[in-house]
Design a protein around this motif. Structure first.
Motif, mmCIF file in Angstrom:
data_model
loop_
_atom_site.group_PDB
_atom_site.id
_atom_site.type_symbol
_atom_site.label_atom_id
_atom_site.label_comp_id
_atom_site.label_asym_id
_atom_site.label_seq_id
_atom_site.Cartn_x
_atom_site.Cartn_y
_atom_site.Cartn_z
ATOM 1 N N LEU A 5 0.805 -1.218 0.000
ATOM 2 C CA LEU A 5 0.000 0.000 0.000
ATOM 3 C C LEU A 5 0.845 1.278 0.000
ATOM 4 O O LEU A 5 0.622 2.159 -0.841
ATOM 5 C CB LEU A 5 -0.978 -0.008 1.182
ATOM 6 C CG LEU A 5 -2.032 1.078 1.187
ATOM 7 C CD1 LEU A 5 -3.092 0.804 0.122
ATOM 8 C CD2 LEU A 5 -2.684 1.167 2.554
ATOM 9 N N LEU A 9 0.803 3.802 -3.129
ATOM 10 C CA LEU A 9 0.360 5.166 -2.863
ATOM 11 C C LEU A 9 1.431 6.173 -3.286
ATOM 12 O O LEU A 9 1.123 7.199 -3.893
ATOM 13 C CB LEU A 9 0.013 5.355 -1.388
ATOM 14 C CG LEU A 9 -0.413 6.764 -0.979
ATOM 15 C CD1 LEU A 9 -1.605 7.246 -1.797
ATOM 16 C CD2 LEU A 9 -0.723 6.810 0.508
ATOM 17 N N LEU A 71 -6.084 0.798 -5.050
ATOM 18 C CA LEU A 71 -5.969 1.312 -3.686
ATOM 19 C C LEU A 71 -7.329 1.378 -2.990
ATOM 20 O O LEU A 71 -7.428 1.125 -1.788
ATOM 21 C CB LEU A 71 -5.296 2.683 -3.688
ATOM 22 C CG LEU A 71 -3.795 2.653 -3.977
ATOM 23 C CD1 LEU A 71 -3.286 4.043 -4.364
ATOM 24 C CD2 LEU A 71 -3.018 2.126 -2.784
ATOM 25 N N PHE A 84 -9.853 7.429 -2.424
ATOM 26 C CA PHE A 84 -9.313 6.761 -3.610
ATOM 27 C C PHE A 84 -10.358 6.692 -4.721
ATOM 28 O O PHE A 84 -10.023 6.821 -5.904
ATOM 29 C CB PHE A 84 -8.793 5.364 -3.269
ATOM 30 C CG PHE A 84 -7.501 5.373 -2.496
ATOM 31 C CD1 PHE A 84 -6.414 6.126 -2.909
ATOM 32 C CD2 PHE A 84 -7.373 4.614 -1.344
ATOM 33 C CE1 PHE A 84 -5.219 6.128 -2.197
ATOM 34 C CE2 PHE A 84 -6.182 4.600 -0.627
ATOM 35 C CZ PHE A 84 -5.108 5.359 -1.050
ATOM 36 N N ASN A 148 -5.578 12.002 -3.365
ATOM 37 C CA ASN A 148 -4.480 11.092 -3.044
ATOM 38 C C ASN A 148 -3.582 11.656 -1.940
ATOM 39 O O ASN A 148 -3.130 10.929 -1.065
ATOM 40 C CB ASN A 148 -3.667 10.772 -4.298
ATOM 41 C CG ASN A 148 -4.430 9.879 -5.254
ATOM 42 O OD1 ASN A 148 -5.094 8.942 -4.839
ATOM 43 N ND2 ASN A 148 -4.355 10.168 -6.530
#
Length: 156
Positions: A5, A9, A71, A84, A148
Motif C-alpha cells: 500500500l 500510494l 488502492l 481513492f 491522493n
C-alpha cells in the motif's frame, strides 16, 4: 497487500502530481500564451507542445486511475476508500474530457498548415473552446491529486 500500500500510494502520488502539474501549467502559462499569439504562431506552438505531451499525459492519468481503483479495493477504512474513489473518478474525468473534447480539437490543429490557414479561421479558431475544456480537466486532475494527498494525512 497492506505491505504494498505505501509503495503503490507513493507511485500514485507521483503520477497524479506530475499529471496535475502539467495540466496546471497549461492553465496558468500555456493557455494565456496561446491565446495571445497570432494564428500562425499559435498553430506552430500548439503543434510543438502537442507532440511532446501526447505520450506522457495519457499514461500518467490512466495509471493514476488504475492505481486509485486498486488502492480503493485495498483501503484500510471507508474514508480512505472514498478518497481513492474520488481520485479514480476525477482521473476518469480527465480522460473523458481529453478524449471527447480536447483531443479532437487538438487533432484539427495538428493537421493545419500554419502558413496556410483555412479561410474561415476566425470562425473555427479552437483556442477558447480548447481552453475551457482544458480548465475542466485541470480541475479534475487537481482534485485527483488532492484526494491522493489527503489519504497520506489519514494513514497511520
Amino acid at each position: 497487500m497492506s505491505d504494498l500500500l505505501p509503495i503503490l500510494l507513493s507511485v500514485t502520488l507521483l503520477m497524479s502530481g506530475v499529471a496535475a502539474g502539467v495540466l496546471l501549467w497549461s492553465v496558468i502559462g500555456g493557455v494565456p500564451l496561446l491565446l495571445s499569439l497570432p494564428a500562425e504562431r499559435y498553430v506552430e506552438t500548439h503543434q510543438f507542445w502537442g507532440s511532446r505531451f501526447d505520450g506522457l499525459q495519457p499514461l500518467l492519468v490512466t495509471a493514476t486511475l488504475v492505481a486509485d481503483v486498486v488502492l480503493a479495493v485495498a483501503a484500510p477504512n471507508a474514508l480512505t476508500k472514498s478518497l481513492f474513489v474520488v481520485g479514480a473518478a476525477t482521473a476518469l474525468g480527465v480522460i473523458v474530457i481529453s478524449k471527447f473534447r480536447n483531443v479532437p480539437l487538438k487533432r484539427r490543429v495538428m493537421r493545419l498548415d500554419p502558413h496556410n490557414l483555412p479561410p474561415d479561421w476566425e470562425q473555427t479558431d479552437p483556442r477558447r473552446e480548447w481552453a475551457a475544456w482544458n480548465l475542466g480537466r485541470t480541475v479534475c486532475g487537481l482534485v485527483a491529486f488532492a484526494a491522493n494527498v489527503a489519504v497520506v494525512a489519514l494513514l497511520p
